[in-house]
Design an enzyme around this catalytic site. Structure first.
Site, short mmCIF file in Angstrom:
data_model
loop_
_atom_site.label_atom_id
_atom_site.label_comp_id
_atom_site.label_asym_id
_atom_site.label_seq_id
_atom_site.Cartn_x
_atom_site.Cartn_y
_atom_site.Cartn_z
N GLU A 287 0.65 -1.04 -0.04
CA GLU A 287 0.12 -0.07 0.15
C GLU A 287 0.91 1.78 -0.44
O GLU A 287 1.80 1.00 0.72
CB GLU A 287 -0.58 -0.13 1.24
CG GLU A 287 -1.71 1.71 1.25
CD GLU A 287 -2.77 1.38 0.38
OE1 GLU A 287 -2.98 2.95 -0.17
OE2 GLU A 287 -4.22 0.61 -0.25
N SER A 326 -5.45 2.45 -5.06
CA SER A 326 -5.27 0.84 -4.99
C SER A 326 -6.28 0.36 -5.76
O SER A 326 -5.46 -0.92 -6.65
CB SER A 326 -5.72 0.38 -3.47
OG SER A 326 -4.65 1.21 -2.47
N HIS A 444 -1.88 3.10 5.57
CA HIS A 444 -2.71 3.82 4.58
C HIS A 444 -2.71 4.64 5.49
O HIS A 444 -2.51 4.38 6.58
CB HIS A 444 -3.53 3.06 4.74
CG HIS A 444 -4.55 3.61 3.93
ND1 HIS A 444 -5.13 4.31 3.91
CD2 HIS A 444 -4.78 3.57 2.82
CE1 HIS A 444 -6.62 5.05 3.31
NE2 HIS A 444 -6.08 4.00 2.16
N ASP A 501 0.94 -0.67 -5.30
CA ASP A 501 -0.17 -0.55 -5.81
C ASP A 501 0.12 1.00 -6.58
O ASP A 501 -0.28 1.94 -7.59
CB ASP A 501 -1.66 -0.45 -4.75
CG ASP A 501 -1.64 0.20 -3.45
OD1 ASP A 501 0.20 1.54 -3.19
OD2 ASP A 501 -2.58 0.52 -3.27
N HIS A 502 0.07 2.49 -5.79
CA HIS A 502 0.86 4.10 -5.94
C HIS A 502 1.49 4.67 -5.40
O HIS A 502 1.95 4.07 -3.97
CB HIS A 502 -0.67 4.30 -6.11
CG HIS A 502 -1.90 4.60 -5.09
ND1 HIS A 502 -0.94 5.31 -4.23
CD2 HIS A 502 -2.40 3.71 -4.91
CE1 HIS A 502 -1.80 4.97 -3.37
NE2 HIS A 502 -2.99 4.26 -2.96
#
Length: 647
Positions: A287, A326, A444, A501-502
């Protein structure tokens, strides 16, 4: 006459004035805050465009209150009390909501570098997670927003006047209403042109943040909701191209022989690198882990475990994410699907069944397929998408017994990886190949992690200590898992992909700030261990490469590259809100709403992005970019992205 009008429509006038003051004041505040992003000549353009947007917004918002005001004037005395209560309730609730959204805007800009948009709406769909996140990481901002909204609501209820309706001229009232309604209609439309006002008419900058400052946050959110309902296609935003030309470009871009299936235009077979018994495949999706935090990629050095894995495995040094969410990363890594201006296919209706994923393909080849997540798998519609497209088993926080730490987004990464080791060990005992997607969540926002697990060096500022601690903690948990896996029964026959994911945040003046899409990715336990790969790579290349390393030879609709091979070009694709970037070698085309395009040179070593003037070669590149953007929409809408039905 004017005095009579003001007295009769006093609530309406005060309501409209209050909205105008809120919109203008908050815009000016944001402009002063972000003054470094604004050039001298842009201040007037932002304010002028903002007036157009605000007047249109106010016209729509004020119409219901005008109707109540008019009915009050005409109603018998017995109904006036009820109508006045209704008028005050509408005014107070509306103003409070607008204040709440505007007050939440700075926090949203800090995270996403634009005003609240479709992401704001998507998060609201998950109140439990959002409320928990606000309570743990953004309590002060949320409290201030709520207090301001409450103050404005109370003030509205207390001070909004009652319409004056004694001795009024009925004829004058009808005339005044007609004039007011016509005025609102003109303002709402915002233009006398063929199409009504929309953001494209007031945008002027290539900086997404500057453009978003022209809007007010309520308009931005409502416009996003409208577009989500209709799911704007790439053609609407970027322009048209004949479908035959789109398909031709897409087929040639794979550098593989097409299967010639008219129902699946990009269906191709890629000869796998691995020959022999099929390998297990495990993807660890990290994440919000941007390259700027990873020491092996020249970042802050917060990931010593991942840095070691880069040295051991096949490390990609120029890998770029396809988006900022995500689900966009999941879409790319699991399906190899191209990014688009609509929502990710993980959330769209037509892709909930018979939409290609590597889990679906591997299940047909006898694999057991599984998704392991530390949070609740229903979030972002993941569970529905996965179960409908080849994943046979879902393990989430509800299946993890006695976790040591639970945050707003689920159990800690340590708890997740302990469970993942159990799951993979069990799958290995079944004597069948398996595929598992493991999705972390500790890194996150609000970056809630167990205490006293990791410490930071002096590289972190006070503003980002919590975030950097979460990154280092997630890295520690990853390292512990890989160390356990190396001593497990499943390690020897399993190919591992660790990929983000990013990035945690995308920001910059460019219409697509390419540097902010740079992410880490490393493959372990392959014949390419020890190789440091500097080629330009997209997330959509990863599932193609994994199938090749696993030894799977099958027709798929994926257009990504098999990185065990070399191709005539290197390219990456990125979607940043309504802007689509196609980067090929060191030249990029950014497609923007209104069929506009900008051209850039990008140095992946220095991560510098320089504007270019157009030229014949760049126009050719634009056609390639447009074809990729259009095919994403076309493939989804016409259900072209699937496997052939088994005979």
């Amino acid at each position: 006459m004017l005095k009579l009008y003001i007295r009769q429509f006093a609530p309406f006038i005060l309501f409209v004035t209050t909205l105008a003051v809120i919109f203008v004041a908050t815009r000016l505040g944001l402009m002063l805050w972000q003054h470094e992003r604004l050039e001298v000549g842009q201040w007037g353009l932002v304010l002028l465009g903002g007036v157009r947007i605000d007047l249109s917004s106010i016209a729509y918002i004020a119409l219901p209150l005008l109707i109540i005001n008019v009915v009050y004037l005409m109603a018998p005395r017995k109904l006036k009390y009820v109508l006045f209560i209704l008028l005050k309730a509408y005014a107070a609730l509306t103003i409070a909501t607008i204040v709440l959204v505007e007050a939440a805007t700075p926090a949203f800009i800090l995270q996403y570098d634009v005003r609240p948009n479709r992401l704001f709406i998507e998060y609201v769909q998950y109140p439990k997670e959002v409320l928990s996140m606000l309570a743990n990481g953004h309590f002060l901002a949320a409290a201030i927003s709520l207090i301001l909204a409450l103050i404005f609501a109370i003030a509205t209820i207390r001070y909004i006047p009652r319409p004056y309706c004694q001795h009024q001229s009925r004829r004058f009232s009808v005339f005044a209403v007609l004039v007011t309604v016509v005025t609102l209609a003109v303002l709402a439309r915002g233009t006398f042109a063929h199409r009504p006002l929309n953001p494209a008419l007031v945008y002027f900058s290539q900086d997404a943040l500057v453009n978003s400052l022209i809007l007010n946050s309520s308009y931005s959110v409502v416009f996003a909701a409208k577009n989500m309902a209709s799911e704007r296609s790439a053609q609407t935003l970027y322009g048209a191209m004949a479908e035959e030309q789109v398909v031709k470009i897409m087929k040639s871009s794979t550098f593989r022989s097409s299967m010639g299936d008219e129902h699946i235009p990009t269906l191709t077979v890629n000869a796998p690198y691995h020959q022999g018994q099929s390998k297990n495949v495990v993807i660890i999706l990290e994440e919000s882990l941007g390259a700027r935090f990873v020491g092996a990629l020249g970042g802050k050095g917060l990931t010593p475990q991942l840095d070691n894995l880069y040295a051991q495995g096949w490390g990609f040094h120029s890998l770029y994410a396809t988006g900022t969410r995500s689900v966009r990363g999941i879409e790319a890594v699991i399906s190899g699907f191209l990014p688009s201006p609509s929502r990710s296919v993980v959330k769209l209706s037509k892709s909930q069944k018979q939409f290609f994923t590597i889990a679906q393909l591997l299940a047909r080849h006898g694999y057991m397929t599984q998704f392991i997540y530390g949070g609740e798998s229903h979030f972002d519609n993941m569970k529905s998408f996965f179960l409908g497209n080849g994943f046979q088993d879902i393990v989430d926080m509800n299946d993890i017994a006695e976790p040591q730490f639970t945050s707003s987004w689920g159990v800690s990464d340590e708890d997740l990886f302990i469970q993942a080791d159990k799951e993979l060990s069990y799958l290995a005992q079944q004597k069948r190949p398996f595929f598992s997607l493991i999705f972390t969540s500790s890194n996150h926002d609000p970056f809630d992690i167990p205490e006293n697990k990791v410490v930071l060096d002096a590289v972190s500022t006070n503003e980002h200590v919590k975030r950097d601690l979460a990154i280092k903690y997630a890295d520690m948990a990853l390292g512990q898992f890989i160390e356990r896996a190396k001593h497990s029964e499943y390690w020897q026959d399993t190919v591992f992909l660790i990929v983000a994911d990013h990035d945690v945040r995308v920001y910059g003046r460019e219409p697509v700030p390419i540097k902010s899409f740079h992410i880490p990715g490393v493959i372990l336990n392959s014949p390419f261990d020890g190789i440091q790969d500097d080629r330009l790579v997209s997330q959509i290349d990863l599932p193609v490469t994994l199938l090749s390393l696993a030894g799977i030879e099958a027709a798929t609709p994926m257009t990504g590259f098999d990185l065990t091979k070399h191709y005539p070009v290197e390219r990456a694709l990125m979607q940043y809100y309504d802007n689509f970037a196609y980067l090929e070698n060191d030249k990029a085309v950014v497609l923007m709403p209104g069929q506009r395009a900008s051209y850039w040179s990008y140095n992946k070593a220095s991560k510098t992005q320089t504007s270019l003037s157009t030229g014949n070669k760049l126009v050719t590149l634009k056609n390639k970019a447009l074809a990729h953007a259009l095919y994403s929409t076309m493939a989804y809408q016409k259900r072209l992205y699937q496997l052939p039905q088994p005979k």
